[in-house]
Scaffold this active site. Structure first.
Site, mmCIF file in Angstrom:
data_model
loop_
_atom_site.group_PDB
_atom_site.id
_atom_site.type_symbol
_atom_site.label_atom_id
_atom_site.label_comp_id
_atom_site.label_asym_id
_atom_site.label_seq_id
_atom_site.Cartn_x
_atom_site.Cartn_y
_atom_site.Cartn_z
ATOM 1 N N PRO A 10 92.440 -25.122 -4.683
ATOM 2 C CA PRO A 10 91.650 -25.070 -3.458
ATOM 3 C C PRO A 10 92.345 -25.684 -2.238
ATOM 4 C CG PRO A 10 90.766 -26.691 -4.979
ATOM 5 C CD PRO A 10 91.785 -25.901 -5.741
ATOM 6 N N ASN A 11 92.132 -25.030 -1.125
ATOM 7 C CA ASN A 11 92.620 -25.444 0.209
ATOM 8 C C ASN A 11 94.114 -25.228 0.409
ATOM 9 O OD1 ASN A 11 90.037 -26.393 1.195
ATOM 10 N ND2 ASN A 11 90.261 -28.056 -0.274
ATOM 11 N N ARG A 18 96.937 -27.253 7.584
ATOM 12 C CA ARG A 18 96.119 -28.326 7.018
ATOM 13 C C ARG A 18 96.881 -29.655 6.986
ATOM 14 N NH1 ARG A 18 95.607 -29.010 0.534
ATOM 15 N NH2 ARG A 18 93.924 -30.523 0.634
ATOM 16 N N TYR A 23 100.859 -32.454 4.047
ATOM 17 C CA TYR A 23 101.215 -31.249 3.280
ATOM 18 C C TYR A 23 102.328 -30.417 3.919
ATOM 19 C CZ TYR A 23 96.985 -32.511 0.798
ATOM 20 O OH TYR A 23 96.046 -33.207 0.070
ATOM 21 N N ASN A 74 99.345 -26.031 -9.222
ATOM 22 C CA ASN A 74 98.914 -27.130 -8.365
ATOM 23 C C ASN A 74 97.391 -27.019 -8.318
ATOM 24 O OD1 ASN A 74 98.147 -28.950 -6.459
ATOM 25 N ND2 ASN A 74 99.718 -28.388 -4.949
ATOM 26 N N ALA A 77 92.620 -30.442 -5.484
ATOM 27 C CA ALA A 77 91.571 -31.448 -5.726
ATOM 28 C C ALA A 77 91.015 -31.380 -7.149
ATOM 29 C CB ALA A 77 90.444 -31.273 -4.711
ATOM 30 N N HIS A 80 91.818 -33.923 -10.066
ATOM 31 C CA HIS A 80 91.156 -35.213 -10.248
ATOM 32 C C HIS A 80 89.732 -35.089 -10.797
ATOM 33 C CE1 HIS A 80 94.551 -35.920 -7.661
ATOM 34 N NE2 HIS A 80 93.984 -35.258 -6.658
ATOM 35 N N ASP A 87 90.965 -28.122 -20.198
ATOM 36 C CA ASP A 87 90.640 -27.477 -21.476
ATOM 37 C C ASP A 87 91.233 -26.073 -21.562
ATOM 38 O OD1 ASP A 87 89.272 -29.700 -22.299
ATOM 39 O OD2 ASP A 87 87.268 -28.832 -22.111
ATOM 40 N N GLU A 98 102.618 -29.290 -13.841
ATOM 41 C CA GLU A 98 101.684 -29.638 -12.762
ATOM 42 C C GLU A 98 102.499 -30.034 -11.528
ATOM 43 O OE1 GLU A 98 99.176 -32.927 -13.869
ATOM 44 O OE2 GLU A 98 98.605 -33.320 -11.795
ATOM 45 N N HIS A 100 102.409 -31.235 -7.305
ATOM 46 C CA HIS A 100 101.695 -31.652 -6.091
ATOM 47 C C HIS A 100 102.693 -31.792 -4.963
ATOM 48 C CE1 HIS A 100 98.131 -32.333 -8.370
ATOM 49 N NE2 HIS A 100 98.869 -32.974 -9.261
ATOM 50 N N LEU A 101 102.301 -31.336 -3.805
ATOM 51 C CA LEU A 101 103.182 -31.468 -2.634
ATOM 52 C C LEU A 101 103.313 -32.935 -2.250
ATOM 53 C CD1 LEU A 101 101.508 -28.480 -0.881
ATOM 54 C CD2 LEU A 101 103.961 -28.568 -1.354
ATOM 55 N N SER A 102 102.187 -33.630 -2.216
ATOM 56 C CA SER A 102 102.202 -35.042 -1.818
ATOM 57 C C SER A 102 102.349 -35.916 -3.063
ATOM 58 C CB SER A 102 100.890 -35.377 -1.093
ATOM 59 O OG SER A 102 99.793 -35.225 -1.976
ATOM 60 N N ARG A 107 98.617 -42.280 -2.816
ATOM 61 C CA ARG A 107 97.489 -41.982 -1.932
ATOM 62 C C ARG A 107 96.220 -42.713 -2.421
ATOM 63 N NH1 ARG A 107 97.232 -35.754 -0.772
ATOM 64 N NH2 ARG A 107 95.736 -36.535 0.770
ATOM 65 N N ARG A 111 92.903 -40.187 -6.271
ATOM 66 C CA ARG A 111 93.912 -39.137 -6.539
ATOM 67 C C ARG A 111 94.904 -39.561 -7.625
ATOM 68 N NH1 ARG A 111 93.232 -35.453 -2.201
ATOM 69 N NH2 ARG A 111 92.450 -36.528 -0.372
HETATM 70 C C1 DHK Z 1 96.694 -31.052 -2.952
HETATM 71 C C2 DHK Z 1 95.391 -31.319 -2.689
HETATM 72 O O1 DHK Z 1 94.622 -30.435 -2.063
HETATM 73 C C3 DHK Z 1 94.794 -32.622 -3.015
HETATM 74 O O2 DHK Z 1 93.416 -32.510 -3.323
HETATM 75 C C4 DHK Z 1 95.521 -33.335 -4.126
HETATM 76 C C5 DHK Z 1 97.536 -31.950 -3.755
HETATM 77 C C6 DHK Z 1 97.004 -33.357 -3.858
HETATM 78 C C7 DHK Z 1 98.992 -31.857 -3.333
HETATM 79 O O3 DHK Z 1 99.594 -32.848 -2.955
HETATM 80 O O4 DHK Z 1 99.562 -30.762 -3.400
HETATM 81 O O5 DHK Z 1 95.024 -34.643 -4.245
#
Ligand code: DHK
Length: 167
Positions: A10-11, A18, A23, A74, A77, A80, A87, A98, A100-102, A107, A111
């Site tokens: 998501p997002n 964003r 990010y 990735n 959210a 977490h 599952d 897995e 993650h960009l950040s 953080r 997270r």
């Molecule tokens: C991306 C998100 O949208 C966050 O909810 C995660 C992750 C971190 C990222 O760093 O790619 O906490």
């Protein structure tokens, strides 16, 4: 040819606009193009998808059982919160990385916990878009090594049968 499904949660469709200080400025399209380019170099077929819906991500993970060798995800959210995604990955049993960009560990505390990492072969966090490229190289190498190992540990009779069935 190895086949890898790449899932963005998501997002991540908003990448580039964003929270750029966290990010970055790269759009999802540009990121996907970079992944596709590296996949071509590695002779891997990638299937790239993004969803804001947990259920859709679960369905795509389940579907990957048929025809895919591994998953890069990735979960954003959902990392977490989602026992359902964890599952699904455990159920299909495909090697999963897995990403993650950040750096989620630097953080907010909420997270720091990943429900996914326990069923992944590894986690890459904090390297920006490069994390996906490293995940692809790492998963590619992992899959090649496990294919080789399967071949060498297969009993002699089944190796002969496999050779005989090759055209
Ligand atoms: C991306 C998100 O949208 C966050 O909810 C995660 C992750 C971190 C990222 O760093 O790619 O906490």
């Amino acid at each position: 040819m190895l086949r890898i499904r790449v899932l963005h949660g998501p997002n991540l469709n908003l990448l580039g606009t964003r929270e750029q200080s966290i990010y970055g400025t790269l759009s999802l399209d540009v990121l996907d193009s970079a992944i596709t380019k590296l996949a071509e170099e590695l002779a891997v077929k990638v299937d790239l998808r993004q969803s804001n819906s947990e259920g859709e991500l679960v369905t795509w993970i389940q579907e990957a059982r048929k025809g895919y060798d591994g998953i890069i995800i990735n979960p954003a959210a959902y990392t977490h919160t989602s026992i359902a995604i964890r599952d699904a990955i455990a159920a299909v049993g495909l090697p999963t990385v897995e990403v993650h960009l950040s750096n989620i560990h630097q953080r907010e505390e909420f997270r720091h916990r990943s429900y996914i990492v326990g069923v992944a072969i590894g986690q890459i966090s904090g390297l920006g878009p490069m994390g996906y490229l490293l995940a692809l190289r790492g998963l590619h190498d992992h899959l090649i090594a496990s294919r080789r190992q399967k071949k060498t540990s297969a009993p002699a009779t089944s190796q002969r049968a496999a050779k005989g069935s090759r055209k």
